[in-house]
Design a protein around this motif. Structure first.
Motif, mmCIF file in Angstrom:
data_model
loop_
_atom_site.group_PDB
_atom_site.id
_atom_site.type_symbol
_atom_site.label_atom_id
_atom_site.label_comp_id
_atom_site.label_asym_id
_atom_site.label_seq_id
_atom_site.Cartn_x
_atom_site.Cartn_y
_atom_site.Cartn_z
ATOM 1 N N GLY A 108 -2.778 11.764 -19.662
ATOM 2 C CA GLY A 108 -3.844 11.219 -18.838
ATOM 3 C C GLY A 108 -4.274 12.185 -17.771
ATOM 4 O O GLY A 108 -3.790 13.297 -17.658
ATOM 5 N N ARG A 109 -5.198 11.702 -17.008
ATOM 6 C CA ARG A 109 -5.770 12.499 -15.941
ATOM 7 C C ARG A 109 -5.123 12.112 -14.612
ATOM 8 O O ARG A 109 -5.136 10.949 -14.224
ATOM 9 N N SER A 110 -4.570 13.079 -13.944
ATOM 10 C CA SER A 110 -4.013 12.848 -12.606
ATOM 11 C C SER A 110 -5.157 12.977 -11.619
ATOM 12 O O SER A 110 -5.844 13.988 -11.597
ATOM 13 N N ASP A 111 -5.349 11.947 -10.814
ATOM 14 C CA ASP A 111 -6.551 11.879 -9.997
ATOM 15 C C ASP A 111 -6.217 11.412 -8.587
ATOM 16 O O ASP A 111 -5.540 10.393 -8.409
ATOM 17 N N ILE A 112 -6.703 12.137 -7.605
ATOM 18 C CA ILE A 112 -6.480 11.775 -6.204
ATOM 19 C C ILE A 112 -7.129 10.431 -5.886
ATOM 20 O O ILE A 112 -6.624 9.668 -5.061
ATOM 21 N N THR A 113 -8.222 10.116 -6.562
ATOM 22 C CA THR A 113 -8.885 8.826 -6.352
ATOM 23 C C THR A 113 -7.949 7.685 -6.729
ATOM 24 O O THR A 113 -7.866 6.684 -6.019
ATOM 25 N N ASP A 114 -7.232 7.851 -7.836
ATOM 26 C CA ASP A 114 -6.272 6.824 -8.247
ATOM 27 C C ASP A 114 -5.181 6.662 -7.192
ATOM 28 O O ASP A 114 -4.796 5.540 -6.852
ATOM 29 N N LEU A 115 -4.677 7.765 -6.688
ATOM 30 C CA LEU A 115 -3.644 7.715 -5.651
ATOM 31 C C LEU A 115 -4.156 6.962 -4.422
ATOM 32 O O LEU A 115 -3.466 6.091 -3.877
ATOM 33 N N LEU A 116 -5.371 7.273 -3.997
ATOM 34 C CA LEU A 116 -5.950 6.631 -2.812
ATOM 35 C C LEU A 116 -6.198 5.140 -3.038
ATOM 36 O O LEU A 116 -5.862 4.307 -2.190
ATOM 37 N N THR A 117 -6.780 4.799 -4.197
ATOM 38 C CA THR A 117 -7.104 3.393 -4.440
ATOM 39 C C THR A 117 -5.851 2.568 -4.735
ATOM 40 O O THR A 117 -5.774 1.408 -4.335
ATOM 41 N N ASN A 118 -4.874 3.159 -5.407
ATOM 42 C CA ASN A 118 -3.610 2.452 -5.630
ATOM 43 C C ASN A 118 -2.928 2.145 -4.295
ATOM 44 O O ASN A 118 -2.445 1.035 -4.069
ATOM 45 N N THR A 119 -2.890 3.138 -3.428
ATOM 46 C CA THR A 119 -2.264 2.958 -2.114
ATOM 47 C C THR A 119 -3.024 1.916 -1.297
ATOM 48 O O THR A 119 -2.408 1.061 -0.640
ATOM 49 N N ALA A 120 -4.340 1.964 -1.353
ATOM 50 C CA ALA A 120 -5.151 0.968 -0.639
ATOM 51 C C ALA A 120 -4.894 -0.433 -1.193
ATOM 52 O O ALA A 120 -4.829 -1.403 -0.432
ATOM 53 N N GLY A 121 -4.717 -0.541 -2.501
ATOM 54 C CA GLY A 121 -4.400 -1.835 -3.101
ATOM 55 C C GLY A 121 -3.062 -2.362 -2.630
ATOM 56 O O GLY A 121 -2.915 -3.559 -2.325
ATOM 57 N N GLY A 122 -2.066 -1.500 -2.560
ATOM 58 C CA GLY A 122 -0.761 -1.903 -2.040
ATOM 59 C C GLY A 122 -0.849 -2.347 -0.596
ATOM 60 O O GLY A 122 -0.241 -3.346 -0.194
ATOM 61 N N LEU A 123 -1.632 -1.613 0.202
ATOM 62 C CA LEU A 123 -1.843 -1.986 1.602
ATOM 63 C C LEU A 123 -2.525 -3.350 1.690
ATOM 64 O O LEU A 123 -2.155 -4.187 2.520
ATOM 65 N N LEU A 124 -3.487 -3.572 0.809
ATOM 66 C CA LEU A 124 -4.157 -4.871 0.764
ATOM 67 C C LEU A 124 -3.149 -5.984 0.467
ATOM 68 O O LEU A 124 -3.197 -7.056 1.076
ATOM 69 N N GLY A 125 -2.218 -5.735 -0.440
ATOM 70 C CA GLY A 125 -1.169 -6.711 -0.739
ATOM 71 C C GLY A 125 -0.290 -6.983 0.464
ATOM 72 O O GLY A 125 0.080 -8.138 0.735
ATOM 73 N N LEU A 126 0.066 -5.925 1.201
ATOM 74 C CA LEU A 126 0.879 -6.092 2.414
ATOM 75 C C LEU A 126 0.156 -6.970 3.434
ATOM 76 O O LEU A 126 0.735 -7.895 4.009
ATOM 77 N N VAL A 127 -1.123 -6.682 3.634
ATOM 78 C CA VAL A 127 -1.930 -7.428 4.605
ATOM 79 C C VAL A 127 -2.150 -8.863 4.133
ATOM 80 O O VAL A 127 -2.048 -9.808 4.931
ATOM 81 N N LEU A 128 -2.444 -9.035 2.849
ATOM 82 C CA LEU A 128 -2.659 -10.373 2.295
ATOM 83 C C LEU A 128 -1.430 -11.251 2.511
ATOM 84 O O LEU A 128 -1.534 -12.413 2.921
#
Length: 168
Positions: A108-128
């Motif tokens: 697959g393609r290693s992508d900084i966008t995936d890293l950023l959006t995955n981390t943001a999703g985890g943060l969203l889970g923490l906040v939720l």
């Protein structure tokens, strides 16, 4: 939360992690031979080469965001005394590990966008989780609610996977 129910959270988290690996690394494939082979790295956030039309993939960004929301929720349940930045490091580290494995395994393609959006999703889970705990009055009620939701969603996903496996 009762002791027996509390023991269920790590099991459900492991199921979630297995599904996360299957989705991100194996691209929902049941056979390694069905995977596209290739190796690339994108270090420019929200940039997509060989693009027809817009240079922004809203669907992919939302999928990456949503797939890591449960990780934030599970970490709040499993590590209630840990600080926010510790949980965020675990989330970002997991995403980085999966992105690196895509490159190393050439699947697959290693992508900084995936890293950023995955981390943001985890943060969203923490906040939720924190919002729900505050609305319900305490963490015990929030844990019970999220545990019930996790059991239901896990059962549905496992049932669908079993159905897919039987059909193949």
């Amino acid at each position: 939360m009762k002791r027996k129910l509390k023991r269920l959270v790590p099991v459900l988290f492991l199921i979630y992690l297995a599904l996360l690996v299957w989705i991100i690394l194996l691209k929902l494939q049941f056979s390694l031979q069905d995977l596209d082979t290739g190796r690339s790295v994108n270090l420019i956030p929200f940039y997509y080469d060989k693009e027809i039309g817009t240079a922004f993939h809203l669907k992919e960004v939302l999928e990456n965001l949503l797939i890591f929301v449960p990780m934030g929720i599970y970490l709040q349940m499993l590590l209630p005394k840990r600080r926010l930045h510790t949980k965020l490091i675990i989330i970002a580290g997991t995403s980085l590990l999966l992105e690196a494995l895509q490159y190393v395994l050439a699947i697959g393609r290693s992508d900084i966008t995936d890293l950023l959006t995955n981390t943001a999703g985890g943060l969203l889970g923490l906040v939720l989780y924190c919002i729900v705990a505050r609305l319900l009055g305490n963490r015990v009620r929030a844990d019970k609610l999220f545990l019930i939701l996790a059991v239901i969603v896990s059962a549905i996903v496992i049932g669908l996977l079993a159905l897919i496996l039987l059909m193949n």
